[in-house]
Design an enzyme around this catalytic site. Structure first.
Site, PDB file in Angstrom:
ATOM      1  CB  CYS A 235      -0.848   0.068   1.023  1.00 24.49           C
ATOM      2  SG  CYS A 235      -1.932  -1.517   1.366  1.00 24.49           S
TER       3      CYS A 235
ATOM      4  CG  HIS B 285      -2.038   4.084   5.639  1.00 22.23           C
ATOM      5  ND1 HIS B 285      -2.063   3.870   4.008  1.00 22.23           N
ATOM      6  CD2 HIS B 285      -2.097   2.969   6.014  1.00 22.23           C
ATOM      7  CE1 HIS B 285      -1.854   2.697   3.900  1.00 22.23           C
ATOM      8  NE2 HIS B 285      -2.023   2.043   4.971  1.00 22.23           N
TER       9      HIS B 285
ATOM     10  CD  GLU C 246      -1.802   7.497   9.284  1.00 18.61           C
ATOM     11  OE1 GLU C 246      -1.394   8.367   8.258  1.00 18.61           O
ATOM     12  OE2 GLU C 246      -2.867   6.858   9.047  1.00 18.61           O
TER      13      GLU C 246
ATOM     14  CE  LYS D  10      -5.721   4.010   2.269  1.00 16.33           C
ATOM     15  NZ  LYS D  10      -4.623   5.112   2.514  1.00 16.33           N
TER      16      LYS D  10
ATOM     17  CG  HIS E  97      -6.339   0.679   1.469  1.00 12.01           C
ATOM     18  ND1 HIS E  97      -5.568   1.367   0.639  1.00 12.01           N
ATOM     19  CD2 HIS E  97      -5.678   0.008   2.242  1.00 12.01           C
ATOM     20  CE1 HIS E  97      -4.451   1.006   0.994  1.00 12.01           C
ATOM     21  NE2 HIS E  97      -4.355   0.111   1.964  1.00 12.01           N
TER      22      HIS E  97
ATOM     23  CG  PHE F  74       0.177  -6.028   4.381  1.00 11.37           C
ATOM     24  CD1 PHE F  74      -0.423  -5.301   5.222  1.00 11.37           C
ATOM     25  CD2 PHE F  74      -0.684  -6.812   3.738  1.00 11.37           C
ATOM     26  CE1 PHE F  74      -1.762  -5.061   5.738  1.00 11.37           C
ATOM     27  CE2 PHE F  74      -2.084  -7.155   4.004  1.00 11.37           C
ATOM     28  CZ  PHE F  74      -2.607  -6.177   5.110  1.00 11.37           C
TER      29      PHE F  74
END
Length: 419
Positions: free
Chosen positions: A166, A306, A317, A339, A344, A403
């Site tokens: 991502c 994010h 975050e 998002k 996403h 990830f």
């Protein structure tokens, strides 16, 4: 590295909110959700039945040089070509008028050609190896988006693809910026594209318990920072930007959206899928971006986070932002997660979210985080809940984390010829 200044002059977007930048941004400003029941596959056996699909997309017009590729290529590659064409048009760049050896491409994907891989694997399982298309490998690999763009226009400059889940688009844009700082290109086409709303993609993420199962309320399923969040919503699309050296842009009298002034990257070195609870890796990433930009924390007006709508990720975050920005995090800094509206987009997310930052600077308007009905007390920042906000935005930061512990942050600043 040189002190060459790098600016952004073109944007191309496909998203669940619209098939161009204008409709996507209008949707964000209005706080509209692009999430709905998935229509491109049978979800009857799946626990997750919702996603953010790009609607009414025809790949054919975007393969001008070789139209036959439109029916062979993977959907993510068609998205990349469409986004590139839109970005070039937006920038006013005529490929034939450029030194094509000085125009590079860096468009990545977090997963790549999952659609063609799934289809050809099914052919093999049913009919044997001879049934597999010879086009499987070329159109499956993630670097082929950059390859097809270069072939479509004849761009012979630096060309590669980064795949960091991502964080892909932010890494592609940041490394393109670095290439240009070294003087190796005058123009770079960069960003990300993704098309993973497929049975294998939904099943894989759903079985990890990463996806929201709020199937009866798709528009309310993506809810970053809300106590009732239960996972992210899969989206698809692309976000492509045109980077130019300032000299090149001024020579064309191009419209400049903003200057790209900072880029940071780091690794959590912690876990396959979970972020560090204290956000230390993400904090180092933002700190590096600030250092490269020569900015102080209080210089940042807005962060497009994010903000995936996962229970752990949002808190991590927020912790990273508090660590990086200190008291200013709660006393002046404004953040939001788009998002909540797009879902996403995985490897394409950073490109679309940087576009949102550029529009925020252009319009002096911060897009909202929608679906914040009961804000998590552990996410106690100004998340711009539920409605866009008019405010001065001169500097914006965009975060993307993937990830594997991959972190990437970009900082864009309102353009001033004399800054």
């Amino acid at each position: 590295m040189t002190d060459r200044r790098i600016v952004i002059t073109g944007i191309g977007v496909l998203s669940p909110l619209g098939n161009n930048l204008k409709t996507t941004w209008e949707g964000m400003k209005a706080g509209r959700s692009g999430i709905g029941t998935i229509t491109s596959m049978d979800t009857s056996e799946f626990s997750v039945k919702i996603g953010g699909e790009v609607k009414e997309f025809d790949p054919t017009p975007w393969f001008k040089k070789n139209p036959r590729e439109a029916r062979r290529a993977d959907r993510f590659e068609a998205f990349a070509l469409a986004g590139t064409a839109m970005a070039l048009e937006d920038a006013g760049i005529e490929p034939e008028g450029e030194d094509k050896t000085r125009v590079g491409v860096m468009v990545g994907s977090g997963i790549g050609g999952l659609g063609i891989h799934s289809a050809e694997a099914e052919k093999m399982f049913k009919g044997g190896p001879r049934r597999v298309s010879p086009f499987l490998i070329p159109y499956m690999i993630t670097n082929m988006a950059s390859g097809l763009i270069s072939m479509e226009y004849g761009f012979g400059g630096p060309n590669m693809s980064i795949s960091t889940a991502c964080a892909t688009a932010n890494h592609c844009i940041g490394e393109a910026w670095r290439i240009m700082k070294f003087g190796d290109a005058d123009v770079m086409i960069c960003g990300g594209a993704e098309a993973s709303i497929l049975p294998i993609g939904i099943a894989g993420f759903a079985n990890m318990k990463a996806l929201s199962t709020r199937n009866d309320e798709p528009e309310r399923a993506s809810r970053p920072y809300d106590v009732a969040r239960d996972g992210f919503v899969m989206g698809e699309g692309c976000g492509i930007v045109i980077l130019e050296t300032l000299e090149h842009a001024l020579s064309r009298k191009a419209y400049i959206y903003a200057e790209l002034v900072g880029y940071g990257l780091s690794a959590d070195a912690y876990h396959l899928t979970a972020p560090m609870p204290n956000g230390e890796g993400a904090a180092r990433c933002m700190q590096m971006a600030l250092a490269h930009a020569g900015l102080n924390p209080a210089d940042i007006d807005y962060i497009n986070t994010h903000g995936t709508s996962t229970s752990l990720g949002d808190i991590c975050e927020v912790n990273a932002i508090k660590s990086t920005f200190g008291d200013y995090a709660r006393n002046g800094l404004v953040i939001s997660s788009t998002k909540s509206m797009t879902g996403h987009l995985l490897g394409a997310a950073g490109g679309v979210e940087l576009a949102a930052c550029l529009m925020a600077i252009r319009d002096n308007l911060v897009p909202p985080t929608i679906n914040v009905d009961n804000q998590d007390p552990q996410c106690d920042l100004d998340v711009t809940p539920n409605a866009a906000r008019s405010m001065k935005v001169d500097v914006a930061l965009s975060n993307s984390f993937g990830f594997g512990g991959h972190n990437a942050s970009l900082i864009v600043k309102r353009f001033s010829e004399y800054s």
